[in-house]
Design an enzyme around this catalytic site. Structure first.
Site, PDB file in Angstrom:
ATOM      1  N   PHE A 275      42.830  47.325  36.708  1.00 28.49           N
ATOM      2  CA  PHE A 275      41.712  46.540  36.175  1.00 28.49           C
ATOM      3  C   PHE A 275      41.015  45.811  37.325  1.00 28.49           C
ATOM      4  O   PHE A 275      41.649  45.079  38.080  1.00 28.49           O
ATOM      5  CB  PHE A 275      42.262  45.511  35.179  1.00 28.49           C
TER       6      PHE A 275
ATOM      7  N   GLU B 176      40.975  35.390  46.806  1.00 28.77           N
ATOM      8  CA  GLU B 176      40.266  35.718  45.573  1.00 28.77           C
ATOM      9  C   GLU B 176      41.128  35.406  44.356  1.00 28.77           C
ATOM     10  O   GLU B 176      40.663  34.818  43.383  1.00 28.77           O
ATOM     11  CB  GLU B 176      39.844  37.193  45.608  1.00 28.77           C
TER      12      GLU B 176
ATOM     13  N   HIS C  40      42.922  48.478  45.110  1.00 27.45           N
ATOM     14  CA  HIS C  40      42.943  47.050  44.739  1.00 27.45           C
ATOM     15  C   HIS C  40      44.278  46.663  44.135  1.00 27.45           C
ATOM     16  O   HIS C  40      44.827  47.399  43.318  1.00 27.45           O
ATOM     17  CB  HIS C  40      41.811  46.730  43.752  1.00 27.45           C
TER      18      HIS C  40
HETATM   19  N1  GUN Z   1      41.725  43.303  41.670  1.00 29.05           N
HETATM   20  C1  GUN Z   1      41.010  42.947  40.630  1.00 29.05           C
HETATM   21  N2  GUN Z   1      40.084  42.041  40.943  1.00 29.05           N
HETATM   22  C2  GUN Z   1      40.193  41.818  42.242  1.00 29.05           C
HETATM   23  C3  GUN Z   1      39.490  40.984  43.156  1.00 29.05           C
HETATM   24  O1  GUN Z   1      38.567  40.231  42.856  1.00 29.05           O
HETATM   25  N3  GUN Z   1      39.906  41.057  44.416  1.00 29.05           N
HETATM   26  C4  GUN Z   1      40.929  41.873  44.798  1.00 29.05           C
HETATM   27  N4  GUN Z   1      41.247  41.898  46.057  1.00 29.05           N
HETATM   28  N5  GUN Z   1      41.595  42.642  43.970  1.00 29.05           N
HETATM   29  C5  GUN Z   1      41.230  42.625  42.700  1.00 29.05           C
END
Ligand code: GUN
Length: 171
Positions: free
Chosen positions: A121, A89, A69
């Site tokens: 995080f 997002e 992520h």
């Molecule tokens: N990293 C932390 N939260 C998020 C999320 O909601 N989406 C994505 N793609 N990466 C994240």
């Protein structure tokens, strides 16, 4: 792209993985390893099966998924190098419209969190907003690594659920 459960149930392994691979960030193995369980009775069962694959994976694989992520308001976001889903997002939480000061605050907390836990995080950005995310970062940085790993997997399930809902939305 298939957008009904019946279509999804009819896909071969490769097509299923291509259609659902993005539900878990940069981790198409979750969809691929769930494929043998089809047909799925309903979307709830499909989502539960995907999550069970993630939960049943070895710890190292779960960590790799978490680490796949991007940081919220991180370097990749600044350079427009996020996946389409991640871009949406982050924007939905307002993270594409931060002041220089807010951006610096995020980057400091991202670095502190990563330094403490060794993974980024994770919060489901679409169910949050910038002030709630900052507050959660400040609160969660005091938690145990075990607790944060569990929370991260739970947030990844929410992210995947919303991505699945998008896929199945009538277009
Ligand atoms: N990293 C932390 N939260 C998020 C999320 O909601 N989406 C994505 N793609 N990466 C994240």
């Amino acid at each position: 792209m298939p957008n009904t459960l019946a279509e999804i149930n009819s896909l071969d392994r490769g097509a299923f993985t291509a259609a659902l691979g993005h539900l878990f960030e940069h981790s198409p193995w979750v969809a691929e390893e769930t494929w043998p369980q089809r047909p799925f009775r309903d979307v709830t069962q499909l989502q539960a099966a995907l999550c069970a694959t993630m939960r049943g994976a070895p710890r190292e694989r779960q960590l790799a998924l978490i680490r796949a992520h991007p940081d919220l308001a991180g370097r990749l976001a600044q350079q427009n190098k996020l996946t389409l889903e991640s871009t949406r997002e982050q924007a939905s939480a307002g993270l594409n419209q931060l002041s220089a000061e807010e951006l610096a605050g995020f980057q400091k907390l991202n670095a502190a969190y990563l330094g403490r836990f060794g993974f980024p995080f994770i919060i489901c950005a679409r169910l949050s907003n910038k002030s709630a995310i900052l507050a959660a970062m400040q609160a969660r940085i005091g938690n145990s690594a075990e607790g944060e790993l569990a929370t991260a997997l739970g947030e990844i399930e929410k992210i995947a659920q919303l991505r699945l809902n998008d896929l199945l939305k009538p277009k």
